[in-house]
Motif scaffolding. Structure first.
Motif, PDB file in Angstrom:
ATOM      1  N   ARG A  77      -0.229   5.849  -4.264  1.00  0.00           N
ATOM      2  CA  ARG A  77       1.045   6.420  -3.813  1.00  0.00           C
ATOM      3  C   ARG A  77       1.226   7.805  -4.405  1.00  0.00           C
ATOM      4  O   ARG A  77       0.789   8.069  -5.514  1.00  0.00           O
ATOM      5  N   TYR A 205      -2.981   5.652   2.632  1.00  0.00           N
ATOM      6  CA  TYR A 205      -2.910   4.680   1.542  1.00  0.00           C
ATOM      7  C   TYR A 205      -1.694   3.755   1.679  1.00  0.00           C
ATOM      8  O   TYR A 205      -0.577   4.213   1.962  1.00  0.00           O
ATOM      9  N   GLY A 206      -1.899   2.488   1.373  1.00  0.00           N
ATOM     10  CA  GLY A 206      -0.886   1.423   1.447  1.00  0.00           C
ATOM     11  C   GLY A 206       0.557   1.871   1.353  1.00  0.00           C
ATOM     12  O   GLY A 206       1.266   1.977   2.356  1.00  0.00           O
ATOM     13  N   GLY A 207       1.001   2.151   0.129  1.00  0.00           N
ATOM     14  CA  GLY A 207       2.415   2.443  -0.095  1.00  0.00           C
ATOM     15  C   GLY A 207       2.904   3.705   0.614  1.00  0.00           C
ATOM     16  O   GLY A 207       4.101   3.875   0.822  1.00  0.00           O
ATOM     17  N   LYS A 213       6.230  -1.618   3.922  1.00  0.00           N
ATOM     18  CA  LYS A 213       6.188  -2.047   2.523  1.00  0.00           C
ATOM     19  C   LYS A 213       7.236  -1.294   1.694  1.00  0.00           C
ATOM     20  O   LYS A 213       8.437  -1.501   1.861  1.00  0.00           O
ATOM     21  N   LYS A 214       6.794  -0.422   0.794  1.00  0.00           N
ATOM     22  CA  LYS A 214       7.753   0.224  -0.117  1.00  0.00           C
ATOM     23  C   LYS A 214       8.768   1.081   0.654  1.00  0.00           C
ATOM     24  O   LYS A 214       9.948   1.114   0.316  1.00  0.00           O
ATOM     25  N   ASP A 281       5.549  -9.172  -4.408  1.00  0.00           N
ATOM     26  CA  ASP A 281       5.936  -7.762  -4.515  1.00  0.00           C
ATOM     27  C   ASP A 281       7.407  -7.470  -4.167  1.00  0.00           C
ATOM     28  O   ASP A 281       8.046  -6.704  -4.866  1.00  0.00           O
ATOM     29  N   PHE A 303      -1.020  -7.087  -0.973  1.00  0.00           N
ATOM     30  CA  PHE A 303      -1.790  -5.847  -1.096  1.00  0.00           C
ATOM     31  C   PHE A 303      -1.998  -5.672  -2.590  1.00  0.00           C
ATOM     32  O   PHE A 303      -1.190  -5.055  -3.272  1.00  0.00           O
ATOM     33  N   ARG A 378      -8.163  -2.092  -3.740  1.00  0.00           N
ATOM     34  CA  ARG A 378      -7.199  -3.097  -3.292  1.00  0.00           C
ATOM     35  C   ARG A 378      -7.812  -4.133  -2.366  1.00  0.00           C
ATOM     36  O   ARG A 378      -8.800  -3.860  -1.684  1.00  0.00           O
TER      37      ARG A 378
HETATM   38  O1  SAT Z   1       2.781   1.100  -3.523  1.00  0.00           O
HETATM   39  S1  SAT Z   1       1.817   0.150  -2.982  1.00  0.00           S
HETATM   40  O2  SAT Z   1       2.536  -0.735  -2.112  1.00  0.00           O
HETATM   41  O3  SAT Z   1       0.789   0.838  -2.273  1.00  0.00           O
HETATM   42  C1  SAT Z   1       1.135  -0.742  -4.214  1.00  0.00           C
HETATM   43  C2  SAT Z   1       2.084  -1.127  -5.247  1.00  0.00           C
HETATM   44  O4  SAT Z   1       2.351  -0.312  -6.150  1.00  0.00           O
HETATM   45  O5  SAT Z   1       2.606  -2.258  -5.191  1.00  0.00           O
END
Ligand code: SAT
Ligand code: MN
Length: 596
Positions: A77, A205-207, A213-214, A281, A303, A378
């Motif tokens: 992130r 990237y994921g986040g 998600k975030k 999470d 994740f 990951r």
């Molecule tokens: O922020 S991510 O969702 O990519 C990974 C995390 O910190 O939980």
């Protein structure tokens, strides 16, 4: 040509995105088995930045699993490029980077203009939360990354059902995403909480890129929660079944690198107990009309950080990764063991295999002193693969919460465990949690970073107001869940960990259940309620009574310093810290001075 009145808000959004981003093709994801296979096939034939998007891994060891290697500049992130664009700066608060929404949109629209020429735009309709829940939210993300599209299939509930739920309503989250040229100079993650929209450019990237998600489920959702009277939190959810059959549900928040995922999938050390996993999470939390707290996990996958995950530290996760359902499992930026085409990461096995390709795609040199897998490599895996998944996972109401655990990584000061006197004291304690940085993450070891409720990077509005919102939620609770503080990371004078951690942490969870069920006494002290001498069951554990005393004791001098540091930390929040919390802090200070 359809009459304008027949165009649904969903279709209208796609049209707007098509005009803005100018993709060659549009792929609307409807869910289902065939589509998953079609996308995985396509990803194995596609290249981004000269890298094949997905490579098939050994299906005998990890069924239906694929390897993805990202651009080395895009592995985590990027908080310094993440903005909350509310109408005023003070709404975003000192905890967020802020940009004027008009300016931010202008900037993003310039980047998005024509960015998908020569590419396919994937349209992902998705639901956060189990679809039949009144808490579930409708969302749509567009992206030009197949990796992101496939990851969203694992992490959220995508497809036709989401389109149906959206129907003729304009009220859905809009996520705009393009990897652009994966250029850190042109990378921004912009949140518009007042418009239920996120614009993300330049990262896969994921986040940064899986916007459910975030970005949505924490930053935007926390903002919505403030308005609508609920909480979006960076928390695990677990159920603990006792030998009498009763299941107690807990929430848990920890800053990163405190073993949150391991706790979410813990195997109890005592016979007759069982832990059910509901989330590792994110938790959405509401209070029922009768004043009971309920929580659900809006996601549908994990994740997780690969390095450190092994059959010793987290056997349930290793099993999860080896299970199969129709969702693929993705491994990103791990190393590859060429002998059997399986992913490998540090501490997966005691011995480092001989024939590894590192996360850069180079032959791995064991003597290099560098890790073979990226430290933030990951796995992305469906939660339905998890053997300890709770039968209540899809309960539309969520699960009734009886305890909340907050923790941090502190070598001293914070005891192994204590219970907060009441909801307000718990909110106070949670607003002060933090972790000492590990050498691996920063190079400067031991710096304490406060991270209230583990939400500092994820709270989509002014954190002082967020604390007030927590206090407001407390007023709606008939019997507030008990709030516990834990610290698994106390060290002795020689710098050795005093508590064994991992599965042994269950001893502490059991004490919490005993407190909730009013089976255990507690000793009142300056900071809260601590276990009595025989409160924690230590059967079979080789630990000295003096060590236990030390782990549970309160060092007043250290706590006086702690209070000073909290005062300083609070001063950063523009006078928005609620009076109730200031009062609890000054009472704590008085108690520490009185008892000299
Ligand atoms: O922020 S991510 O969702 O990519 C990974 C995390 O910190 O939980
Ligand atoms: Mn997290």
């Amino acid at each position: 040509m359809k009459n304008i009145h027949e165009v649904s808000p969903f279709e209208k959004f796609i049209e707007e995105m098509r005009e803005l981003m100018e993709p060659d093709e549009v792929f609307i994801m409807e869910g289902g088995n065939n589509e998953a296979k079609q996308l995985a096939d396509l990803a194995q034939k596609s290249e981004v930045d000269g890298r094949v998007v997905l490579k098939k891994l050994n299906g005998n060891v990890y069924p239906n699993s694929f390897y993805h290697q990202s651009n080395p500049n895009d592995v985590a992130r990027t908080e310094h490029l993440t903005y909350v664009c509310t109408l005023t700066k003070s709404q975003a608060g000192p905890n967020n980077l802020w940009m004027d929404p008009h300016e931010a949109k202008k900037k993003m629209n310039t980047l998005f203009k024509g960015c998908m020429k020569g590419r396919t735009m994937f349209v992902i309709p998705f639901i956060m939360g189990t679809p039949s829940s009144t808490m579930a939210k409708n969302c749509v993300q567009v992206t030009d990354s197949i990796y992101v599209a496939l990851s969203m299939r694992i992490m959220t509930r995508i497809g036709k059902e989401a389109i149906k739920r959206i129907g003729s309503s304009d009220n859905f989250f809009r996520g705009l995403h393009s990897i652009g040229e994966v250029d850190p100079q042109k990378r921004f993650i912009m949140h518009f909480p007042q418009e239920n929209t996120v614009m993300s450019f330049g990262s896969g990237y994921g986040g940064n890129a899986l916007l459910g998600k975030k970005c949505y489920s924490l930053r935007i959702a926390s903002y919505l929660g403030r308005q609508e009277g609920w909480l979006a939190e960076h928390m695990i959810i677990i159920g603990v079944k006792s030998p009498d059959g009763k299941v107690s549900y807990f929430l848990g928040a920890f800053p990163s690198a405190c073993g949150k995922t391991n706790l979410a999938l813990l195997e109890p050390i005592f016979n007759g107990y069982k832990i059910f996993t509901l989330g590792d999470d994110i938790a959405w939390i509401n209070v029922s009309r009768s004043g009971q707290m309920y929580a659900l996990n809006p996601e549908a996958g994990f994740f997780g950080v690969a390095p450190g995950t092994s059959s010793k530290t987290n056997p349930v996760m290793m099993e999860t990764l080896k299970n199969d359902n129709f969702f693929p499992t993705l491994f990103t930026n791990t190393a590859i063991n060429n002998d059997d085409n399986t992913p490998w990461w540090e501490n997966l096995t005691d011995e480092t295999p001989e024939n590894l390709t590192d996360w850069h795609g180079q032959a791995y040199d064991k003597t290099s002193g560098k890790p073979a897998a990226h430290p933030n490599s990951r796995f992305t895996v469906s939660i339905y693969n998890c053997p300890t998944l709770s039968p209540e996972f899809d309960n539309p109401k969520g699960v009734p919460i009886s305890g909340i655990i907050f923790g941090g990584r502190r070598k001293d000061t914070i005891p192994l465990v204590y219970e907060c006197r009441d909801w307000e004291s718990g909110v106070f304690a949670a607003s002060t949690i933090g972790s000492e940085t590990t050498a691996a993450s920063t190079g400067s070891q031991g710096t304490l970073r406060r991270d209230p409720m583990a939400m500092l990077p994820f709270c989509g509005y002014n954190m002082g107001e967020y604390f007030s919102h927590w206090l407001e939620i407390g007023k709606k609770l008939k019997k507030p869940p008990k709030i516990f503080m834990v610290n698994w990371f106390r060290k002795d004078e020689d710098g050795k960990f005093m508590w064994p951690g991992f599965r042994e942490n269950f001893r502490i969870i059991k004490w919490m259940i005993d407190r909730i069920e009013e089976r255990a006494e507690a000793v009142e002290n300056e900071i809260g309620l601590s276990p009595t001498k025989d409160g924690i069951n230590l059967t079979g554990l080789d630990i000295k009574p003096e060590t236990m005393d030390e782990l549970l004791s309160i060092d007043k001098d250290k706590w006086k310093t702690e209070v000073e540091q909290i005062e300083e930390f609070y001063s950063k929040f523009d006078n928005k810290i609620p009076q109730e919390l200031r009062k609890i802090l000054s009472e704590l200070k008085a108690r520490l001075n009185d008892s000299d």
